[in-house]
Design a protein around this motif. Structure first.
Motif: not given
Ligand code: URA
Length: 394
Positions: A239-247
């Protein structure tokens, strides 16, 4: 509105009707433009609700430690699912009720805030959810999608990762139903010009070991220290990886995952957790958390492998111990709950501790121990391995 909810439950809504409902719900109250208020792209996550689901509590500090603002409004538990706010309230002093200004200031200056949804955002959802709860109409894809997405859109994040739980302990019992909900929420997100990704994740057994408020906070701290259970750690990193990729960091998912793992390894995620808890008035020291007076082991009846653990049954055992609510007004005992020490696929020996019940008294402990044992099924052969993230859509 109860009649409306029942009509939707039995007849369903098409796409246009679901957009219209979501839109009307958003317009029933205030909306926040987080991007304008923070001056940066802000990310958010949401789960459709499960047993032992403390994911946001670990993801928030990791993402914020990587330099991405994380502002989230969370809910309370009802029935067998726990709520993030209840878990946070097991921390002495922690304030879940900040004003919108305090919330924005904390996300801007501290990088991370998780608060309760005030009465001003999507008041229609609060009322409708209450009616759905008492008319047994919670479990409808359109109503769930409109309920979740109206709150996410009104709360103003630019990009949202939705954790759609699948299985016995979730609203969506099958992968097909979960896909339908995910597609509908993605459409609602696109309509509101938000970036959305859905991770479909396994809720056929409790997530991690801990079910119960303070126990889940302890497990969150352990995970931020790098000592978390494998399934929970995997979901948190995904989940963190997805959020960082969206950032706005400009990293892809693989690099996001590396940064998330590094924030755990170098201690910055745990340091962020401590700063965040203190900023919302709480005592971040693990020793400040309440502990239950009675701790009872649940022993394995024989030799074998854990084939399954009924998530709803464990969730209900924790609820009856006092970790959750039967009705919205029930008081919660933050110290009690269940630790599922053995998970699906683990080998157990006769008399070995499968689980631990943390209870207020001996009687409730003994009853919960029976219920937890009944939630376990055993096999002679190793059950097929499954992964926590079943599918990603979007
Ligand atoms: N979570 C929500 O916020 N709403 C629903 O309807 C179901 C889960």
């Amino acid at each position: 509105m109860a009649a409306f909810a029942m009509a939707v439950y039995f007849r369903g809504l098409d796409g246009a009707e679901t957009f219209a409902l979501t839109d009307a719900m958003i317009r029933s109250g205030e909306t926040i433009d987080l991007h304008a208020a923070i001056g940066r792209k802000v990310v958010d996550k949401h789960s459709t609700g499960g047993v032992g689901d403390k994911t946001s509590l670990a993801v928030g500090p990791i993402v914020a430690a990587c330099g991405v603002p994380f502002g989230k409004m969370s809910g309370r538990g009802l029935g067998h699912t726990g709520g993030t706010l209840d878990k946070l309230e097991s921390i002495p002093g922690f304030r879940v009720e900040l004003t919108t200004d305090e919330f924005l200031r904390q996300v801007r200056d501290g990088g991370l805030a998780i608060i309760g949804q005030g009465a001003t955002l999507v008041p229609a959802d609060k009322l409708l959810y209450g009616l759905r709860d008492v008319t047994a109409t919670v479990d409808n894809v359109s109503l769930i999608a409109a309920s979740i997405m109206s709150k996410k859109i009104a709360a103003g994040a630019d990009a949202i990762v939705l954790d759609v739980k699948v299985g016995d302990g979730a609203f969506m019992k099958t992968i097909e139903d979960a896909r339908e909900l995910a597609e509908m929420m993605l459409e609602l997100g696109r309509h509101a010009r938000r970036e959305v990704a859905c991770v479909l994740t396994d809720m056929d057994q409790p997530l991690g070991h801990a079910v119960g408020n303070a126990l889940e906070i302890r497990e969150t701290i352990a995970t931020l220290r790098g000592d978390g259970p494998p399934d929970f750690t995997e979901l948190v990193l995904a989940a963190s990886a997805h959020l960082l990729a969206f950032s706005d960091l400009g990293v892809d998912e693989a690099a996001g995952r590396q940064r998330a793992a590094a924030a755990v390894r170098d201690g910055s995620a745990l340091a962020m957790y401590e700063r965040w808890i203190a900023a919302q008035g709480g005592d971040p020291d693990e020793d400040a958390l309440p502990t239950a007076p009675v701790v009872l082991d649940v022993d394995a009846p024989g030799v074998g492998y854990v084939g399954a653990i009924g998530a709803v049954d464990v969730g209900m055992a924790a609820l009856r111990l006092g970790a959750g609510r039967h009705t919205k007004d029930d008081r919660i005992d933050h110290a009690v709950g269940v630790l599922c020490l053995k998970k699906r696929g683990d080998r157990v020996g006769a008399g070995e501790a499968l689980a631990q019940v943390h209870a207020h008294d001996d009687r409730s402990a003994a009853k919960a121990a029976e219920e937890v044992l009944a939630a376990y099924t055993f096999t002679d052969d190793v059950p097929p391995a499954t992964s926590i993230v079943l599918e990603t859509i979007g």
